[in-house]
Scaffold this active site. Structure first.
Site, PDB file in Angstrom:
ATOM      1  N   ILE A  93     -50.266  95.336 -12.695  1.00 55.06           N
ATOM      2  CA  ILE A  93     -49.046  95.212 -11.894  1.00 55.06           C
ATOM      3  C   ILE A  93     -48.918  93.842 -11.245  1.00 55.06           C
ATOM      4  O   ILE A  93     -47.938  93.567 -10.550  1.00 55.06           O
ATOM      5  CB  ILE A  93     -48.974  96.299 -10.801  1.00 55.06           C
ATOM      6  CG1 ILE A  93     -50.222  96.256  -9.909  1.00 55.06           C
ATOM      7  CG2 ILE A  93     -48.810  97.670 -11.406  1.00 55.06           C
ATOM      8  CD1 ILE A  93     -50.173  97.251  -8.758  1.00 55.06           C
ATOM      9  N   GLY A  94     -49.875  92.965 -11.456  1.00 51.42           N
ATOM     10  CA  GLY A  94     -49.773  91.631 -10.883  1.00 51.42           C
ATOM     11  C   GLY A  94     -50.917  90.747 -11.329  1.00 51.42           C
ATOM     12  O   GLY A  94     -52.009  91.223 -11.654  1.00 51.42           O
ATOM     13  N   GLY A 141     -52.536  86.573 -10.600  1.00 53.33           N
ATOM     14  CA  GLY A 141     -52.450  85.290  -9.928  1.00 53.33           C
ATOM     15  C   GLY A 141     -53.742  84.525 -10.098  1.00 53.33           C
ATOM     16  O   GLY A 141     -54.640  84.943 -10.843  1.00 53.33           O
ATOM     17  N   PHE A 149     -56.077  84.270  -8.067  1.00 56.90           N
ATOM     18  CA  PHE A 149     -57.191  85.028  -7.502  1.00 56.90           C
ATOM     19  C   PHE A 149     -57.773  86.024  -8.507  1.00 56.90           C
ATOM     20  O   PHE A 149     -58.910  86.445  -8.406  1.00 56.90           O
ATOM     21  CB  PHE A 149     -56.734  85.798  -6.262  1.00 56.90           C
ATOM     22  CG  PHE A 149     -55.635  86.781  -6.574  1.00 56.90           C
ATOM     23  CD1 PHE A 149     -55.904  88.044  -7.059  1.00 56.90           C
ATOM     24  CD2 PHE A 149     -54.309  86.426  -6.411  1.00 56.90           C
ATOM     25  CE1 PHE A 149     -54.890  88.933  -7.359  1.00 56.90           C
ATOM     26  CE2 PHE A 149     -53.285  87.311  -6.710  1.00 56.90           C
ATOM     27  CZ  PHE A 149     -53.575  88.567  -7.191  1.00 56.90           C
ATOM     28  N   VAL A 172     -54.239  92.513 -10.422  1.00 55.62           N
ATOM     29  CA  VAL A 172     -54.094  93.750  -9.668  1.00 55.62           C
ATOM     30  C   VAL A 172     -53.671  94.854 -10.618  1.00 55.62           C
ATOM     31  O   VAL A 172     -52.729  94.684 -11.400  1.00 55.62           O
ATOM     32  CB  VAL A 172     -53.049  93.606  -8.535  1.00 55.62           C
ATOM     33  CG1 VAL A 172     -52.902  94.924  -7.777  1.00 55.62           C
ATOM     34  CG2 VAL A 172     -53.449  92.497  -7.582  1.00 55.62           C
ATOM     35  N   LYS A 208     -57.538  95.244  -6.701  1.00 53.81           N
ATOM     36  CA  LYS A 208     -57.499  93.793  -6.819  1.00 53.81           C
ATOM     37  C   LYS A 208     -58.838  93.323  -7.374  1.00 53.81           C
ATOM     38  O   LYS A 208     -59.853  93.341  -6.678  1.00 53.81           O
ATOM     39  CB  LYS A 208     -57.239  93.171  -5.438  1.00 53.81           C
ATOM     40  CG  LYS A 208     -57.152  91.653  -5.427  1.00 53.81           C
ATOM     41  CD  LYS A 208     -56.798  91.176  -4.012  1.00 53.81           C
ATOM     42  CE  LYS A 208     -56.694  89.666  -3.941  1.00 53.81           C
ATOM     43  NZ  LYS A 208     -56.310  89.214  -2.594  1.00 53.81           N
ATOM     44  N   ASP A 263     -51.218  82.334   4.720  1.00 51.83           N
ATOM     45  CA  ASP A 263     -50.524  82.324   3.426  1.00 51.83           C
ATOM     46  C   ASP A 263     -49.370  83.325   3.434  1.00 51.83           C
ATOM     47  O   ASP A 263     -49.212  84.121   2.506  1.00 51.83           O
ATOM     48  CB  ASP A 263     -51.494  82.646   2.293  1.00 51.83           C
ATOM     49  CG  ASP A 263     -50.938  82.230   0.925  1.00 51.83           C
ATOM     50  OD1 ASP A 263     -49.986  81.421   0.896  1.00 51.83           O
ATOM     51  OD2 ASP A 263     -51.455  82.708  -0.097  1.00 51.83           O
TER      52      ASP A 263
END
Length: 999
Positions: free
Chosen positions: A699-700, A702, A704, A707, A721, A826
């Site tokens: 679902i995500g 980046g 990092f 997710v 995560k 952030d």
């Protein structure tokens, strides 16, 4: 308008019956049959209704409501108005061939308009207003050639206005207002040269106003309010010299108001242009119309000063120029009010939310003694409130909120015996609340919130026997809560005493507030037990007693309050067990019992089965059952309800790393030993939860890591995560999030459920954090239009405001309410997640910092890695992260939320930024900076102060993003101002009087 219509009807009907001697011999049988058929489809409330006199053995001429021509003995008039009839209109009514007047208004009739109306060729007066009739207007109604009055107001009629209506050659009144008519206004209506009154208001008519309407040379009354009309008003409309009343309010009309409008419309008595986008200045010529009674121009884009001539309007009843950009300056900037003392009939005066400056003149008491509503707030008014305001004896509403008035509240306000609404919120008032306010026995709303009032709450407030709501929050009030205010029989909306210094106990008389919906006494110093009698407050939906000194047990009687939605008893000294009955709440959306001294078994049913609705952290002696289970699996299950002992211990250990070397950055901890000792959930469990990290569950992604959506064995959906271990600082990000989230709990912060430190199937290091799942994605997706509601609509103004307040609440909590202030570092829309109820939750604390003191910060990373566009300018010059830096990032987020533009938008070149772009266009050109998705919402069916609220929001964003950190407002100030904006939008008055103001 209705009086005007009835007057015309009388003129039409008197002496206008045709000579019916030639048909005297005709039988009335057909008329009786038609009326009996009509009665068969009607239901009356009372058995003794007028229709009960309709004896079939008698002539219809003897029936109630039926009128016959004496010569022909045929039914010529049927008047059954205001009888509370239900049912539909029989098509047989078309057989009343001699009918000249049909009056069925003010009933509850449903169904469609019969096509057979077209057979009533003698009909002169047709009034079906104030019913619930549906369908379209039959086109053959144009066969009623003799029609003088057609009144279908306030029904549910749909479709277009038939072109055939223009065939009426004798029509004088056409009233189609308050229906659901759509499409355009037919230009052919201009063919009805006999028209005196045209009311098409409150429909869904669009496009522009036809210039042909100006051909109606006899027209006196033109009402096109509350439609979707666009463009400018045709100049020819302003030349309709016959007009007595012109109302175009609540559309999307624009253009300058003609300066000579008072010359070209010399007969005007009423002028209503509210809720549009008209520009220019207030036409001076309007103030030359000495007979004018109503001037309404609120909620436009008018600028300039108030022109002279206000003293020339002796018959003026309403003057409303609120919510524009009208200016005045200097201490005497409000002296124009003195001129209105000549308007002895003035009933309504609104100059609120402009750019007016000055001191309220001492002569304010010379205004009309029949003045009932006075809106003056939302301006730069300073000085004190003159005692002479107590001479306005007729006042029912006084709103002086959102100003800079100072000093004490004049005791003379207590002389306003007719006052029903008193608004003095969000100003600089100080001193004690006058006891004399208790004389206002007709008061139903009082708002003194957000001032600097001190002293005790007057016991005289017990005289408010008609009070619906009381807001005394955010002041410096002290002393105990008077028992008298709990004996107000009509208090039903809310009682808000929060954010004061109130002491003593909560009186048992609280049980008398049986009808109140919200009680908020948070943030005081109330002690003692929560009264058992509170269970008698059966209408309660929100009970907020947080951050006081309550002790003893939670009353089991709260289980009797079945409609409770929010119960917040956090941060008190409550002890004992959680009442089992609390798990029976069906409507509860938030239960916060955190940071008390509760103990014993946690209920497992009802609301307690949903971890997102319950907050129990800070109660060290709570356990899942009487044995306080210690097994690994049960501990993890406990955490789904509260922060478990294991996670707290884990994060405490991690957090110690930040404190051991105070002020020197993050110490290198023995991560290997920590990893081996505190594995909370295994890699295999996460792999199963995500179906082997299946792409469909991603679902995500980046820098990092990634997710995934996962489903734990307990049936809880979570967001996992997984950190990118190739990134050098992945361990530090992991530690930072744990350290920050170890001891904080807030409804606007993403909740950490558990963590994983393990190895994956490749025998590589694996770090993951498991959070609550947020089903509505992140805020960035909503701003960009990638997500929408099921109806296809995006975020409206109130949605965005609620989201902005939610984020601000979270940041304020991090800055001001945690044991050690926390910097997020952030803040940006993609780090704001939305749950199923669209509650915003700030996440991603990988760059967060813990402030040890005012001079230093302990960093979770050695270098700052914020996001371009949101990083405050001082960080680029080597300044340490600060609370002001978070405020800057929040300000950018706020501007982005309401402009729809990213700070990295490609249009921002050559030194231009989102902040600079807003500053250049704002506030004169609000449309240029406002998200286009909100343009359609700026109609007059929305709260009348919406534009000014938007302006305030942009001002808050600009104040947050000041280049100088020292000159930025605090997060708490920003939050308070945003809440004030929300109050303005929510506290619109919806009494009949205020509806008159709005529409």
């Amino acid at each position: 308008m209705m009086v005007f219509s009835n007057f015309i009807m009388i003129l039409i009907l008197i002496g206008t019956y045709p000579n019916l001697e030639s048909v005297a011999s005709l039988s009335i049988t057909s008329d009786k049959e038609a009326l009996i058929s009509f009665k068969s489809q009607i239901i009356m409330e009372s058995p003794n209704s007028p229709l009960s006199t309709w004896d079939e053995n008698l002539s219809p001429c003897n029936w109630t409501g039926v009128f016959c021509n004496k010569q022909s003995q045929r039914v010529v008039r049927l008047d059954l108005s205001n009888l509370r009839m239900t049912g539909s209109i029989s098509p047989h009514i078309g057989n009343l061939s001699f009918l000249e007047s049909l009056q069925l208004q003010k009933n509850q009739l449903t169904g469609e308009l019969p096509y057979e109306f077209g057979n009533l060729f003698r009909l002169r007066f047709l009034n079906l207003s104030f019913n619930s009739l549906e369908g379209v207007i039959p086109r053959n109604i144009s066969q009623c050639k003799q029609l003088r009055v057609l009144d279908l107001m306030q029904n549910q009629i749909t479709g277009q206005i038939p072109e055939e209506i223009s065939y009426f050659t004798q029509l004088q009144v056409l009233n189609l207002g308050r229906n659901e008519l759509s499409s355009s206004i037919p230009p052919s209506l201009a063919n009805i040269s006999s028209l005196i009154e045209l009311n098409l208001g409150t429909n869904k008519l669009g496009n522009s106003i036809p210039s042909d309407l100006a051909l109606l040379r006899n027209l006196k009354y033109l009402d096109l309010t509350i439609n979707n009309l666009t463009g400018s008003v045709p100049p020819s409309i302003y030349n309709m010299s016959s007009l007595v009343y012109l109302a175009l309010a609540s559309n999307n009309l624009s253009g300058d108001l003609p300066v000579d409008i008072g010359l070209t419309l010399p007969n005007l008595l009423g002028f209503n242009f509210c809720f549009n986008k008209f520009t220019g200045t207030i036409p001076r010529s309007l103030h030359n119309l000495t007979n004018i009674q109503i001037i309404r121009m609120a909620h436009n884009l008018l600028h300039g000063t108030i022109p002279p001539g206000l003293g020339n309007l002796p018959k003026l009843k309403m003057y409303n120029i609120g919510f524009n950009r009208i200016i005045s300056s200097g201490k005497e900037g409000l002296n124009f009010l003195e001129l209105l003392s000549n308007s002895t009939s003035l009933d309504f005066l609104a100059i609120d939310f402009n750019l007016l400056e000055g001191v309220i003149p001492n002569s304010i008491g010379n205004l009309s003694k029949v003045l009932t509503k006075f809106f003056i707030g939302g301006n730069n008014i300073y000085g004190t409130i003159p005692p002479s305001i107590g001479e306005l004896w007729g006042l029912q509403l006084l709103n002086l909120s959102y100003t800079s008035v100072s000093g004490e509240i004049p005791k003379e306000i207590g002389q306003l015996k007719e006052l029903q609404i008193l608004g003095l919120a969000d100003s600089n008032l100080s001193g004690k609340i006058p006891i004399s306010l208790g004389n206002l026995q007709k008061l139903n709303r009082i708002d003194l919130s957000r001032n600097e009032l001190e002293g005790s709450i007057p016991t005289s407030f017990g005289n408010f026997q008609n009070l619906l709501s009381m807001d005394l929050s955010d002041n410096r009030l002290n002393g105990s809560i008077p028992r008298e205010i709990f004996n107000l029989p009509k208090l039903s909306a809310f009682l808000n005493l929060s954010q004061n210094y109130l002491t003593g106990t909560l009186p048992v008389e609280i049980e008398h507030l049986e009808n109140v919906v919200t009680i908020n006494i948070s943030d005081n110093k109330i002690s003692g037990n929560i009264p058992v009698s509170i269970g008698n407050c059966k209408s309660l939906e929100q009970l907020l007693l947080a951050r006081n000194m309550f002790m003893g047990q939670i009353p089991a009687t709260l289980g009797l309050v079945k409609g409770l939605e929010i119960l917040d008893l956090s941060s008190n000294q409550l002890s004992g067990v959680i009442p089992p009955d609390l798990q029976n709440f069906q409507s509860l959306q938030l239960l916060n019992l955190s940071f008390n001294q509760l103990e014993g078994e946690i209920p497992v049913g009802g609301v307690f089965s949903n971890p997102l609705k319950v907050h129990l952290e800070g109660n060290q002696n709570l356990c899942l059952d009487s044995a306080c289970l210690h097994t690994h699996v049960r501990r993890r299950t406990v955490y789904i309800i509260i922060i478990p002992t294991t996670i707290a211990a884990l994060c405490f250990a991690i957090g110690l790393l930040f404190y051991i070397r105070k002020g020197k950055g993050m110490i290198n901890g023995d991560f290997e030993s920590f990893r081996g000792q505190h594995q909370i959930i295994s890699y295999d469990e996460l792999r199963q939860a995500t179906e082997n990290f299946k792409e469909e569950n991603l679902i995500g992604r980046g820098s990092f890591g990634s997710v995934y959506r996962g489903l734990l064995q307990e049936g809880i959906t979570v967001a996992i995560k997984v950190l990118n271990m190739t990134m050098a600082k992945s361990q530090k990000i992991f530690l930072a999030e744990c350290a920050v989230l170890r001891s904080i709990r807030h409804r606007n912060l993403v909740k950490l459920i558990t963590v994983c430190s393990s190895i994956d199937y490749k025998n590589d290091e694996f770090l993951a954090l498991v959070f609550e799942f947020m089903s509505n994605g992140n805020l960035d997706e909503w701003i960009r239009g990638k997500r929408r509601y099921e109806n296809g609509k995006g975020l409206n103004v109130m949605d965005r405001l609620n989201l902005a307040i939610g984020v601000a609440t979270a940041v304020d909590y991090l800055h001001n309410e945690t044991e050690i202030p926390i910097l997020h570092c952030d803040l940006k829309p993609s780090n704001v997640l939305l749950d199923s109820d669209m509650t915003p939750k700030v996440g991603d604390f990988g760059l967060a910092k813990l402030l040890i003191d005012n001079q230093s910060a302990i960093s979770s990373t050695h270098t700052l890695k914020g996001t371009i566009g949101y990083i405050p300018p001082e960080y680029g010059f080597g300044e340490k992260p600060s609370i002001a830096g978070d405020v800057h990032s929040y300000g950018i987020l706020l501007l982005e939320l309401f402009t729809g533009k990213s700070p990295t938008d490609e249009s921002f070149t050559g030194g231009m930024s989102l902040k600079n772009w807003v500053e250049m266009s704002f506030p004169t050109y609000l449309d240029q900076v406002l998200d286009p998705e909100l343009w359609d919402e700026r109609q007059c069916t929305k709260p009348e102060n919406q534009d000014d609220c938007l302006i305030t929001i942009f001002r808050i964003g600009i104040a947050c993003t000041n280049d100088s950190p020292a000159e930025r407002i605090s997060m708490r100030d920003a939050l308070g101002k945003l809440k004030s904006v929300k109050d303005i939008l929510q506290k619109a008055e919806y009494t009949e009087e205020n509806k008159y103001r709005q529409y």
